[in-house]
Write an enzyme that holds these catalytic residues in place. Structure first.
Site, PDB file in Angstrom:
ATOM      1  N   THR A  81      -1.549   2.633   4.255  1.00 40.43           N
ATOM      2  CA  THR A  81      -0.844   3.920   4.216  1.00 40.43           C
ATOM      3  C   THR A  81      -0.075   4.180   5.502  1.00 40.43           C
ATOM      4  O   THR A  81      -0.624   3.973   6.589  1.00 40.43           O
ATOM      5  CB  THR A  81      -1.906   5.040   4.092  1.00 40.43           C
ATOM      6  N   THR A 116      -5.549   7.336   7.945  1.00 38.44           N
ATOM      7  CA  THR A 116      -5.502   6.232   6.993  1.00 38.44           C
ATOM      8  C   THR A 116      -6.917   5.696   6.810  1.00 38.44           C
ATOM      9  O   THR A 116      -7.761   5.856   7.683  1.00 38.44           O
ATOM     10  CB  THR A 116      -4.536   5.117   7.467  1.00 38.44           C
ATOM     11  N   GLY A 117      -7.144   5.087   5.659  1.00 36.71           N
ATOM     12  CA  GLY A 117      -8.488   4.576   5.361  1.00 36.71           C
ATOM     13  C   GLY A 117      -9.028   5.215   4.102  1.00 36.71           C
ATOM     14  O   GLY A 117      -8.254   5.681   3.258  1.00 36.71           O
ATOM     15  N   ARG A 163      -7.155   9.185  -9.691  1.00 37.26           N
ATOM     16  CA  ARG A 163      -7.730   9.429  -8.362  1.00 37.26           C
ATOM     17  C   ARG A 163      -6.630   9.824  -7.372  1.00 37.26           C
ATOM     18  O   ARG A 163      -5.567   9.214  -7.318  1.00 37.26           O
ATOM     19  CB  ARG A 163      -8.449   8.174  -7.881  1.00 37.26           C
ATOM     20  N   SER A 185       0.807  -1.229   0.000  1.00 36.47           N
ATOM     21  CA  SER A 185       0.000   0.000   0.000  1.00 36.47           C
ATOM     22  C   SER A 185       0.830   1.264   0.000  1.00 36.47           C
ATOM     23  O   SER A 185       0.273   2.363   0.099  1.00 36.47           O
ATOM     24  CB  SER A 185      -0.954   0.037   1.190  1.00 36.47           C
TER      25      SER A 185
HETATM   26  N1  ASP Z   1      -5.978   7.050   2.773  1.00 35.24           N
HETATM   27  C1  ASP Z   1      -5.438   6.398   1.617  1.00 35.24           C
HETATM   28  C2  ASP Z   1      -6.154   6.918   0.390  1.00 35.24           C
HETATM   29  O1  ASP Z   1      -7.349   7.089   0.415  1.00 35.24           O
HETATM   30  C3  ASP Z   1      -5.578   4.921   1.612  1.00 35.24           C
HETATM   31  C4  ASP Z   1      -5.256   4.179   2.866  1.00 35.24           C
HETATM   32  O2  ASP Z   1      -5.009   4.737   3.930  1.00 35.24           O
HETATM   33  O3  ASP Z   1      -5.237   2.959   2.789  1.00 35.24           O
HETATM   34  O4  ASP Z   1      -5.509   7.076  -0.618  1.00 35.24           O
END
Ligand code: ASP
Length: 300
Positions: free
Chosen positions: A159, A210-211, A187, A57
Site C-alpha cells: 500500500t 501500511t500492513g 473486506r 498491491s
Molecule cells: N493496509 C492495507 C490493508 O489492510 C494493506 C497493506 O498495507 O498492505 O488493506
C-alpha cells in the site's frame, strides 16, 4: 540507496511515502518544487503506483480478493480536515482521484461499492479491467491451497501512504491500496478509514499506515499517531508508540506475524517511521535528498 536521516530533517517542502515509492515521490516532488499545493502532490504521487501493473498491491494490477475480484480502497485528507474516501471499488484504477472528488464534490466523506462506482462514472472516470494476467496467475496459484490468513509480504512494495508538506506549510495526505491479497470479498481495510490508514491535522501533522489493516483500525492508528504528536511526541516516538500499542493489544507472539507500520510528519517537516517487522522501508524527498529510500527501525 539506503541512507540515514540527517540534515534534511525539518526542511520543506517535503514528501514521505511508505515503501520504495521513488517514482511516486518524484511525481509529488515535481508539484511541490514548483510551489504547488500538498494535496495536488499527494494525489499525483498516489496515482503513480495506481497505474503501474507491476505494483501488485495498488490499483491496476493489484492482487484480487479470494473470489478473483480486484477491489480498491483509498482516502485523501487536507490541512483543513476536509477528507474523502472510497472503499470496495471495482473497475476504476485511480481511486485516489475518486476519493478527492468525494471530498470536493459531495457533502459526504465516504462512498463504497456500487455507489462509489456510479459516482466515479458520473464524474467521467473510465471503467476498465484491473485484473492483469500476472495477478490472475498469482490468484490461481493461491487457489490451489486457498489458505486464508492475512499476511505480510516481506520485501515487497505494499500500500502507498504518502504525506506532503508544501512550501506554504500546508500538510496533506493520501493512501491507496488493493488491500490484503486474497481477502474475503467485501473486506475493507484501514486505508480508506479516516483515522486508521490516514489522518491529517493542519495544526499538528499527518500520519499514514501500511500492513494488516485490521490492526490499524483497532487502535485508530493514524489518528493516534497525530494525537501523540499534538501532545508533544516527535513523529518518530509517536509512530513507535502506536506500533507498541498494537503489540500490547495482540501480545508479542501474535504481533510477530503482523506487519504493521506507520510513517508521520509534523508541521516542522520532521518525520518518523516505525514497524513491527524489520523489512519496512520508506521514501523521503526534501531539498537536497531526492527520493531516498530509508530502512525503518522496528520492534522485532
Ligand atoms: N493496509 C492495507 C490493508 O489492510 C494493506 C497493506 O498495507 O498492505 O488493506
Amino acid at each position: 540507496m539506503l541512507v540515514s536521516a540527517g540534515s534534511w530533517e525539518g526542511q520543506r517542502p517535503k514528501v514521505i511515502s511508505t515503501w520504495r515509492n521513488t517514482l511516486a515521490n518524484a511525481a509529488a516532488w515535481e508539484i511541490l518544487q514548483a510551489g504547488g499545493y500538498a494535496l495536488d502532490a499527494v494525489e499525483a504521487g498516489a496515482r503513480v503506483p495506481e497505474a503501474n501493473p507491476d505494483d501488485m498491491s495498488v490499483g491496476y494490477g493489484g492482487l484480487p480478493d479470494r473470489d478473483g475480484f480486484v477491489t480498491l480502497d483509498a482516502s485523501i485528507m487536507d490541512e483543513k480536515s476536509n477528507c474523502g474516501s472510497v472503499a470496495f471499488v471495482q473497475g476504476y484504477k485511480h481511486v485516489i482521484s475518486v476519493a478527492r472528488r468525494v471530498m470536493e464534490k459531495t457533502p459526504h466523506v465516504m462512498l463504497v461499492g456500487k455507489g462509489a462506482e456510479q459516482f466515479a462514472a458520473a464524474q467521467g472516470f473510465r471503467r476498465e479491467k484491473l485484473l492483469t494476467p500476472q495477478a490472475e496467475k498469482a490468484w490461481r496459484e493461491w487457489l490451489k491451497k486457498s489458505e486464508y490468513k492475512p499476511y505480510h509480504r516481506p520485501g515487497q512494495h505494499d500500500t502507498i501512504g504518502i504525506l506532503a508538506l508544501d512550501s506554504k506549510g500546508c500538510i496533506c495526505g493520501a493512501c491507496t491500496t488493493s488491500g490484503m491479497a486474497f481477502k474475503m470479498h467485501g473486506r475493507v481495510g484501514d486505508s480508506p478509514i479516516i483515522g486508521a490508514g490516514l489522518y491529517v491535522d493542519g495544526e499538528v501533522g499527518a500520519a499514514t499506515a501500511t500492513g494488516v489493516g485490521e490492526e490499524m483500525i483497532r487502535i485508530a492508528g493514524s489518528h493516534t499517531v497525530v494525537e501523540l504528536m499534538r501532545q508533544g511526541y516527535s513523529p518518530q516516538l509517536a509512530c513507535e508508540e502506536a506500533v507498541k500499542r498494537v503489540i500490547r493489544k495482540r501480545g508479542e507472539e501474535k504481533a510477530k506475524s503482523l506487519g504493521v507500520a506507520f510513517i508521520a510528519m509534523n508541521l516542522s517537516g520532521q518525520t518518523g517511521a516505525y514497524s513491527t517487522t524489520n523489512d519496512f522501508e520508506y521514501t523521503v524527498s526534501a531539498p537536497g535528498i531526492l527520493h531516498e529510500v530509508f530502512k525503518s527501525s522496528s520492534y522485532f
